[in-house]
Design an enzyme around this catalytic site. Structure first.
Site, PDB file in Angstrom:
ATOM      1  N   LYS A   1       0.844  -1.207   0.000  1.00 21.15           N
ATOM      2  CA  LYS A   1       0.000   0.000   0.000  1.00 21.15           C
ATOM      3  C   LYS A   1       0.877   1.254   0.000  1.00 21.15           C
ATOM      4  O   LYS A   1       2.101   1.156   0.218  1.00 21.15           O
ATOM      5  CB  LYS A   1      -0.913  -0.023   1.228  1.00 21.15           C
ATOM      6  CG  LYS A   1      -0.180  -0.001   2.556  1.00 21.15           C
ATOM      7  CD  LYS A   1      -1.120  -0.282   3.731  1.00 21.15           C
ATOM      8  CE  LYS A   1      -0.368  -0.306   5.045  1.00 21.15           C
ATOM      9  NZ  LYS A   1      -1.194  -0.813   6.149  1.00 21.15           N
TER      10      LYS A   1
ATOM     11  N   TYR B   1      19.219  28.749  10.359  1.00 16.49           N
ATOM     12  CA  TYR B   1      18.093  29.531  10.873  1.00 16.49           C
ATOM     13  C   TYR B   1      18.022  29.469  12.394  1.00 16.49           C
ATOM     14  O   TYR B   1      18.142  28.395  12.992  1.00 16.49           O
ATOM     15  CB  TYR B   1      16.774  28.988  10.315  1.00 16.49           C
ATOM     16  CG  TYR B   1      16.498  29.403   8.883  1.00 16.49           C
ATOM     17  CD1 TYR B   1      16.386  30.750   8.540  1.00 16.49           C
ATOM     18  CD2 TYR B   1      16.337  28.449   7.892  1.00 16.49           C
ATOM     19  CE1 TYR B   1      16.119  31.123   7.229  1.00 16.49           C
ATOM     20  CE2 TYR B   1      16.073  28.811   6.588  1.00 16.49           C
ATOM     21  CZ  TYR B   1      15.967  30.150   6.261  1.00 16.49           C
ATOM     22  OH  TYR B   1      15.697  30.522   4.979  1.00 16.49           O
TER      23      TYR B   1
HETATM   24  C1  PLP Z   1      -0.463  -1.931   6.741  1.00 24.45           C
HETATM   25  C2  PLP Z   1      -0.990  -3.232   7.183  1.00 24.45           C
HETATM   26  C3  PLP Z   1      -0.138  -4.325   7.390  1.00 24.45           C
HETATM   27  C4  PLP Z   1       1.365  -4.224   7.299  1.00 24.45           C
HETATM   28  O1  PLP Z   1       1.856  -3.655   8.493  1.00 24.45           O
HETATM   29  P1  PLP Z   1       3.437  -3.517   8.737  1.00 24.45           P
HETATM   30  O2  PLP Z   1       3.539  -3.025  10.130  1.00 24.45           O
HETATM   31  O3  PLP Z   1       3.934  -2.556   7.726  1.00 24.45           O
HETATM   32  O4  PLP Z   1       4.019  -4.869   8.539  1.00 24.45           O
HETATM   33  C5  PLP Z   1      -0.701  -5.544   7.711  1.00 24.45           C
HETATM   34  N1  PLP Z   1      -2.035  -5.686   7.831  1.00 24.45           N
HETATM   35  C6  PLP Z   1      -2.880  -4.652   7.665  1.00 24.45           C
HETATM   36  C7  PLP Z   1      -4.328  -4.868   7.818  1.00 24.45           C
HETATM   37  C8  PLP Z   1      -2.392  -3.397   7.345  1.00 24.45           C
HETATM   38  O5  PLP Z   1      -3.228  -2.379   7.183  1.00 24.45           O
END
Ligand code: PLP
Length: 349
Positions: free
Chosen positions: A37, A244
């Site tokens: 994702k 800065y």
């Molecule tokens: C994003 C997600 C994962 C992966 O999580 P990580 O901590 O990146 O391994 C797994 N399951 C679900 C439902 C997620 O939304």
């Protein structure tokens, strides 16, 4: 020197090595739903699909749009992990053989219409209280509880194995699975879960951040190199203030290098003095406030450091966790917030 630019070099060999390490924690029949994702956590969805298709058993995404893009080049299972919400989207799932999560009673009317054509992952709320069906609502899902669908949940504290919420979640999950009384496939673990609770891996695990080397387990490597070039070097006396607000003052005569990269590239603006970077394989540190387009670093101790040398902000040799631990940040957020203006290179696709 050619015209400088900040660069993101993504080496998929490191991602595949990280996946091998994940696999070494699992039994041979446990499948990996690689989570890609958010543009593969900044590693590019298209490239990830090409580079990882032989290394994983399926893809986990959030948006339907992401799932459709993967389907153009892979025939592996794809799971829309946050569900879909319109009949158009359900039609698209059906046409493209994409699986979807059902996490709420409100999805039931549409899910039932499509239950003979689609495969669903039924998500239980076992204690995280974000998405998921209540244990007392499970009866309403009877027609979807069968062994071609998957029963899943998500852990709130997988990265803190000692937290008692893990036990509560496992107990609730076991209770529901036993109550259903079918050999429904199961999926519980994300990345941290794979390393902390390997005996809960069941049929599918869902690692994301571990594939990219953004959590701290031995052997995992940050797969992305974020780097830019030094465009100026200041030789400063003692007691000179830098950047800065002049937030830092040299304690001795110092050589300060200015790097062609700033928070507009995705480097965290809140990075404090002492945050590590690498120059010519030597550790160096940030001194002074991060600006939009520039970072100042102390290169007093780095031999022969000169204009045009590369500064690695994080890389396989300098874990992104060095930065996130120092600045109380999340590797997930840094990886997904890399700016578009950073030039991408992909290796070992
Ligand atoms: C994003 C997600 C994962 C992966 O999580 P990580 O901590 O990146 O391994 C797994 N399951 C679900 C439902 C997620 O939304």
């Amino acid at each position: 020197m050619i015209e400088p630019n900040s660069e993101l070099v993504i080496d998929y060999e490191h991602v595949r090595n990280n996946i091998q390490l994940i696999k070494s924690n699992l039994s041979a029949n446990c499948k990996i739903m690689g989570v890609i994702k958010s543009n593969a956590y900044g590693h590019d969805l298209k490239m990830a699909t090409q580079a990882l298709d032989d290394a994983i058993d399926g893809y986990g995404v959030v948006r339907l749009e992401e799932a459709l893009k993967i389907r153009e080049s892979s025939s592996k299972p794809i799971l829309a992990m946050q569900g879909v919400y319109s009949s158009d989207a359900y039609d698209a799932l059906k046409q493209n053989n994409i699986w979807s999560v059902i996490h709420s009673v409100s999805q039931l009317p549409l899910a039932r219409q499509y239950q003979n054509d689609l495969r669903f992952w039924i998500k239980l709320n076992t204690g995280m209280n974000r998405l998921g069906i209540g244990l007392d609502e499970l009866d309403q899902f009877e027609s979807l509880l069968n062994d071609s669908n998957v029963l899943m949940t998500h852990l709130a504290c997988a990265d803190k194995p000692e937290d008692e919420l893990n036990d509560t979640q496992f107990k609730n999950f076991d209770h529901a699975w036993n109550k259903i009384g079918l050999a429904m496939p199961r999926s519980v673990l994300n990345s941290a879960g794979v390393f902390n609770f390997p005996d809960r891996a069941y049929d599918w695990v869902r690692p994301g951040i571990a594939m990219y080397g953004g959590i701290d387990f031995s052997g995992l490597k940050t797969a992305m190199t974020f780097r830019s070039q030094i465009i100026s070097i200041q030789s400063l006396d003692k007691n000179q203030r830098i950047g800065y607000g002049g937030r830092v003052k040299t304690e001795k005569p110092s050589k300060i290098a200015i790097v062609y990269c700033g928070y507009a590239d995705g480097f965290p603006q809140i990075a404090i003095d002492g945050t590590s970077v690498l120059v010519n394989s030597h550790l160096s540190q940030i001194l002074g406030r991060v600006s939009m387009d520039l970072i100042s670093i102390d290169v007093s101790e780095i031999p022969n450091c000169k204009i045009g040398d590369w500064c690695e902000l994080w890389s396989p040799e300098l874990s992104i966790l060095e930065n996130t631990r120092k600045n109380r940040l999340l590797s997930y957020e840094l990886m997904t917030k890399m700016s578009q203006r950073v030039k991408r290179h992909y290796l070992n696709i």
